[in-house]
Design a protein around this motif. Structure first.
Motif, mmCIF file in Angstrom:
data_model
loop_
_atom_site.group_PDB
_atom_site.id
_atom_site.type_symbol
_atom_site.label_atom_id
_atom_site.label_comp_id
_atom_site.label_asym_id
_atom_site.label_seq_id
_atom_site.Cartn_x
_atom_site.Cartn_y
_atom_site.Cartn_z
ATOM 1 N N ARG A 44 0.914 -1.286 0.041
ATOM 2 C CA ARG A 44 -0.092 0.050 0.027
ATOM 3 C C ARG A 44 0.721 1.032 0.017
ATOM 4 N NH1 ARG A 44 -4.641 1.351 4.643
ATOM 5 N NH2 ARG A 44 -4.900 3.244 4.261
ATOM 6 N N ASN A 45 2.094 1.284 0.790
ATOM 7 C CA ASN A 45 2.668 2.399 0.741
ATOM 8 C C ASN A 45 3.329 2.740 -0.256
ATOM 9 O OD1 ASN A 45 4.388 4.510 2.696
ATOM 10 N ND2 ASN A 45 5.893 3.180 2.026
ATOM 11 N N TRP A 46 3.788 1.490 -1.222
ATOM 12 C CA TRP A 46 4.564 1.678 -2.434
ATOM 13 C C TRP A 46 3.521 2.455 -3.475
ATOM 14 C CZ3 TRP A 46 4.117 -0.272 -7.294
ATOM 15 C CH2 TRP A 46 5.340 -0.145 -8.164
ATOM 16 N N VAL A 47 2.561 1.827 -3.548
ATOM 17 C CA VAL A 47 1.612 2.124 -4.578
ATOM 18 C C VAL A 47 1.222 3.594 -4.148
ATOM 19 C CG1 VAL A 47 -0.806 1.848 -5.368
ATOM 20 C CG2 VAL A 47 0.421 -0.010 -4.819
ATOM 21 N N ALA A 48 0.840 4.035 -3.011
ATOM 22 C CA ALA A 48 0.422 5.417 -2.568
ATOM 23 C C ALA A 48 1.514 6.357 -3.122
ATOM 24 C CB ALA A 48 0.170 5.516 -1.318
ATOM 25 N N ILE A 49 2.958 6.152 -2.923
ATOM 26 C CA ILE A 49 3.978 7.108 -3.393
ATOM 27 C C ILE A 49 3.936 7.073 -4.963
ATOM 28 C CG2 ILE A 49 6.572 7.219 -3.420
ATOM 29 C CD1 ILE A 49 6.576 5.730 -0.815
ATOM 30 N N LYS A 50 3.784 6.062 -5.468
ATOM 31 C CA LYS A 50 3.399 6.229 -7.085
ATOM 32 C C LYS A 50 2.334 7.193 -7.368
ATOM 33 C CE LYS A 50 7.100 3.844 -7.580
ATOM 34 N NZ LYS A 50 8.498 4.203 -7.997
ATOM 35 N N LEU A 51 1.247 7.164 -6.574
ATOM 36 C CA LEU A 51 -0.070 7.657 -7.208
ATOM 37 C C LEU A 51 0.050 9.321 -6.743
ATOM 38 C CD1 LEU A 51 -2.633 5.045 -6.128
ATOM 39 C CD2 LEU A 51 -2.002 5.920 -8.206
ATOM 40 N N VAL A 52 1.007 9.752 -5.902
ATOM 41 C CA VAL A 52 1.248 10.983 -5.458
ATOM 42 C C VAL A 52 1.185 11.757 -6.573
ATOM 43 C CG1 VAL A 52 2.504 12.753 -4.194
ATOM 44 C CG2 VAL A 52 1.875 10.611 -2.759
ATOM 45 N N LYS A 53 2.239 11.574 -7.441
ATOM 46 C CA LYS A 53 2.804 12.567 -8.693
ATOM 47 C C LYS A 53 1.404 12.549 -9.493
ATOM 48 C CE LYS A 53 7.617 11.995 -8.625
ATOM 49 N NZ LYS A 53 8.864 11.438 -9.436
ATOM 50 N N LYS A 54 0.872 11.253 -9.757
ATOM 51 C CA LYS A 54 -0.172 11.396 -10.630
ATOM 52 C C LYS A 54 -1.380 12.152 -10.016
ATOM 53 C CE LYS A 54 0.877 8.817 -14.025
ATOM 54 N NZ LYS A 54 0.840 9.287 -15.499
ATOM 55 N N ASN A 55 -1.622 12.186 -8.661
ATOM 56 C CA ASN A 55 -2.691 13.138 -8.415
ATOM 57 C C ASN A 55 -2.345 14.518 -8.360
ATOM 58 O OD1 ASN A 55 -5.115 11.897 -6.443
ATOM 59 N ND2 ASN A 55 -3.580 10.522 -6.573
ATOM 60 N N ARG A 56 -1.255 14.915 -8.200
ATOM 61 C CA ARG A 56 -0.807 16.346 -8.566
ATOM 62 C C ARG A 56 -1.055 16.841 -9.940
ATOM 63 N NH1 ARG A 56 4.177 15.794 -4.397
ATOM 64 N NH2 ARG A 56 3.332 16.608 -2.436
ATOM 65 N N LYS A 57 -0.624 15.772 -10.960
ATOM 66 C CA LYS A 57 -0.719 16.412 -12.011
ATOM 67 C C LYS A 57 -2.200 16.118 -12.547
ATOM 68 C CE LYS A 57 1.478 15.470 -16.641
ATOM 69 N NZ LYS A 57 2.487 14.583 -17.313
ATOM 70 N N TYR A 58 -2.994 15.083 -12.239
ATOM 71 C CA TYR A 58 -4.237 15.098 -12.715
ATOM 72 C C TYR A 58 -5.047 14.981 -11.301
ATOM 73 C CZ TYR A 58 -1.689 13.235 -16.601
ATOM 74 O OH TYR A 58 -0.943 13.301 -17.802
ATOM 75 N N PRO A 59 -5.805 16.050 -11.180
ATOM 76 C CA PRO A 59 -6.549 16.199 -9.746
ATOM 77 C C PRO A 59 -7.664 15.151 -9.742
ATOM 78 C CG PRO A 59 -6.011 18.459 -10.546
ATOM 79 C CD PRO A 59 -5.571 17.449 -11.488
ATOM 80 N N ASN A 60 -8.166 14.921 -11.141
ATOM 81 C CA ASN A 60 -9.426 13.902 -10.972
ATOM 82 C C ASN A 60 -8.948 12.519 -11.264
ATOM 83 O OD1 ASN A 60 -11.050 16.264 -10.542
ATOM 84 N ND2 ASN A 60 -11.097 16.887 -12.569
ATOM 85 N N PHE A 61 -7.784 12.005 -10.760
ATOM 86 C CA PHE A 61 -7.069 10.717 -11.080
ATOM 87 C C PHE A 61 -8.180 9.704 -10.467
ATOM 88 C CE2 PHE A 61 -3.965 7.396 -11.067
ATOM 89 C CZ PHE A 61 -3.770 7.555 -12.291
ATOM 90 N N ARG A 62 -8.604 8.927 -11.196
ATOM 91 C CA ARG A 62 -9.825 7.845 -10.726
ATOM 92 C C ARG A 62 -8.977 6.475 -10.393
ATOM 93 N NH1 ARG A 62 -14.330 8.807 -14.793
ATOM 94 N NH2 ARG A 62 -12.559 8.277 -16.234
ATOM 95 N N HIS A 63 -9.920 5.686 -9.716
ATOM 96 C CA HIS A 63 -9.582 4.324 -9.716
ATOM 97 C C HIS A 63 -9.193 3.575 -10.771
ATOM 98 C CE1 HIS A 63 -9.983 0.265 -8.459
ATOM 99 N NE2 HIS A 63 -9.832 0.348 -7.513
ATOM 100 N N CYS A 64 -10.102 3.741 -11.981
ATOM 101 C CA CYS A 64 -9.666 3.115 -13.107
ATOM 102 C C CYS A 64 -8.634 3.577 -13.670
ATOM 103 C CB CYS A 64 -10.923 3.201 -13.954
ATOM 104 S SG CYS A 64 -11.319 4.632 -14.586
#
Length: 334
Positions: free
Chosen positions: A118-138
């Motif tokens: 979970r920690n590794w996956v969350a770290i990879k998703l941080v940049k995506k959430n900053r770049k794409y505010p509406n980044f979804r589960h799919c």
């Protein structure tokens, strides 16, 4: 390259050497990460994370053992495989160094990996959430499948995505504690907006409860005709029940001033304005409260700015849409 020691001699003291060993550098692109004998790491955590990244890159399952303060070894979970990496603290006890690395991995690549926690996956998703505010589960599921060749379960992605959003937008509970400060800041920086009586503010509710209490808390002296009507209605019921029973037969808008309107009339008799607004902030509504309010504020400011540009060259007191409707009615009446 220095000859790696035998596995049995991993803990033996090394002879002094003047060779310069490579130092692990963070930030290597996925697919280009490599490990080698003698490579140095600042901490044990750095070593573990590098091994985790490498094994996910290679599509292999590993486990750590000899996990203590001085040494750490990782081996492939497949017993027949001879892949192993061993690291321990150097002579000066200042960093960790790879002592043994057998990279002859012969197992088939796997798309499921427990080291992708979970920690590794969350770290990879941080940049995506900053770049794409509406980044979804799919979107997250597709991202890990295409870039890392990983198939993650839905629950793991959901929890990691929530952690990533908390890191980017702030903790949801902590933001609720700042709501009052946020409201006071808005009132100080926007004094405010003008007097609600002078400008005739209109508050629209999309059938949501609590609007009256919310408005009265912010503006305690606001004139709310429905509240006044309700107070006088209860008083009339107590003084003369028969009179109230008679009045109740007729629609309130035909006999009580609280239901009359002395302002400009609008032919909109539905809550389309609320529905359109809700559709615009649909993505923002998934975020913590302060982030939600900020996105709504920015959306309203951008809308006002765009409308001002559109109306710069407009002549007349009516807006273009209302003016066109009035012109249509004028022609029909003629």
């Amino acid at each position: 390259m220095k000859t790696p020691p035998n596995f049995e001699d991993e803990l033996e003291e090394e002879t002094e050497s003047d060779e310069v060993f490579p130092v692990f550098r963070e930030g290597a692109k996925f697919g280009e990460l490599h490990l080698e004998v003698g490579m140095k790491f600042n901490t044990k955590w750095d070593f573990k994370e590098a091994v985790r990244e490498y094994t996910i890159q290679e599509g292999m399952r590993i486990r750590f053992n000899k996990n203590d303060r001085k040494r750490l070894r990782a081996v492939c979970k497949v017993k027949e495989c001879s892949w192993v990496i061993f690291a321990s603290k150097d002579r000066d006890d200042t960093c960790w160094q790879v002592k043994t690395f057998r990279d002859d991995h012969s197992c088939a690549r796997e798309d499921k990996n427990r080291t992708a926690n979970r920690n590794w996956v969350a770290i990879k998703l941080v940049k995506k959430n900053r770049k794409y505010p509406n980044f979804r589960h799919c979107d997250a599921n597709t991202f890990f499948k295409t870039k890392y060749d990983l198939s993650l379960n839905r629950n793991s992605i959901s929890k990691a995505l929530s952690d990533a959003r908390n890191l980017v937008y702030g903790d949801e509970k902590a933001q609720y504690a700042m709501v009052r400060d946020y409201g006071e800041t808005l009132l100080k920086t926007n004094p405010d907006l003008g007097d609600y009586k002078t400008h005739g503010w209109c508050f629209i509710s999309d059938m949501q409860k609590g609007l009256i209490n919310a408005v009265q808390e912010v503006m305690p002296n606001v004139h709310h005709r429905f509240c006044e009507f309700r107070e006088h209605r209860e008083k009339l019921k107590r003084l003369n029940p028969e009179a109230w029973a008679y009045l109740e037969k007729w629609p309130t808008h035909s006999w009580t001033r609280s239901q009359f309107s002395h302002k400009s009339k609008l032919d909109s008799i539905c809550n389309n304005a609320c529905e359109v607004f809700n559709a615009k902030i649909k993505e923002a509504m998934r975020k913590p409260i302060i982030t939600l309010l900020e996105e709504v504020r920015m959306f309203v400011m951008r809308t006002i700015a765009k409308n001002k540009v559109k109306l710069d060259n407009h002549v007349g007191i009516l807006s273009p849409v209302i003016k066109s409707r009035l012109e249509k009615l004028r022609k029909e009446s003629g």
